[in-house]
Design a protein around this motif. Sequence first.
Motif, mmCIF file in Angstrom:
data_model
loop_
_atom_site.group_PDB
_atom_site.id
_atom_site.type_symbol
_atom_site.label_atom_id
_atom_site.label_comp_id
_atom_site.label_asym_id
_atom_site.label_seq_id
_atom_site.Cartn_x
_atom_site.Cartn_y
_atom_site.Cartn_z
ATOM 1 N N UNK A 22 32.729 27.959 40.444
ATOM 2 C CA UNK A 22 32.385 28.691 39.232
ATOM 3 C C UNK A 22 31.373 29.773 39.598
ATOM 4 N N UNK A 23 31.654 30.997 39.161
ATOM 5 C CA UNK A 23 30.775 32.134 39.452
ATOM 6 C C UNK A 23 31.269 33.007 40.593
ATOM 7 N N UNK A 24 32.185 32.496 41.415
ATOM 8 C CA UNK A 24 32.727 33.297 42.516
ATOM 9 C C UNK A 24 33.661 34.373 41.950
ATOM 10 N N UNK A 25 33.853 35.427 42.706
ATOM 11 C CA UNK A 25 34.750 36.508 42.297
ATOM 12 C C UNK A 25 35.782 36.741 43.385
ATOM 13 N N UNK A 26 37.045 36.783 43.004
ATOM 14 C CA UNK A 26 38.126 37.022 43.954
ATOM 15 C C UNK A 26 38.579 38.462 43.786
ATOM 16 N N UNK A 27 38.471 39.227 44.856
ATOM 17 C CA UNK A 27 38.839 40.638 44.826
ATOM 18 C C UNK A 27 40.353 40.793 44.896
ATOM 19 N N UNK A 28 40.917 41.753 44.171
ATOM 20 C CA UNK A 28 42.358 42.004 44.296
ATOM 21 C C UNK A 28 42.654 42.577 45.680
ATOM 22 N N UNK A 29 43.847 42.352 46.201
ATOM 23 C CA UNK A 29 44.166 42.881 47.533
ATOM 24 C C UNK A 29 44.183 44.404 47.531
ATOM 25 N N UNK A 30 43.850 45.013 48.662
ATOM 26 C CA UNK A 30 43.899 46.478 48.724
ATOM 27 C C UNK A 30 45.344 46.957 48.644
ATOM 28 N N UNK A 31 45.566 48.188 48.162
ATOM 29 C CA UNK A 31 46.944 48.689 48.080
ATOM 30 C C UNK A 31 47.536 48.852 49.480
ATOM 31 N N UNK A 32 48.811 48.628 49.567
ATOM 32 C CA UNK A 32 49.504 48.834 50.836
ATOM 33 C C UNK A 32 49.595 50.327 51.097
#
Length: 109
Positions: A74-84
């Motif tokens: 709880x509290x962690x942030x998952x970054x979206x993958x960079x664009x290809x």
Amino acid sequence: RSRARGRPPAAGSTMAALTRGAVLGRVLRVGVHPNAERLSLCEVDIGAAQAVRIVCGAPNARDAEGGFVAVAPVGAAIEPPPPLSGDKASRPATAPKPLKIKRSKLRGE
């Protein structure tokens, strides 16, 4: 007891680049989710005062008991993958926001 539990991923690792606040946890117990046969209910030691309960949909979770896993508490942030590269047409104009992990309760409890 492992000293690694509760530590963040090494700087520069793929895990560190994708998450803020992720830690290493040891799976203590794995059971069947009470309301969904395809989900597992895992008890994981992340170095906190108490082990955390995590609902997991990975099919190999039932074999993870005793193993170490990356945990976004709880509290962690998952970054979206960079664009290809070269894939700009299929990406939205604005960058997606990180997914923030929030506390929730098991349905039916």
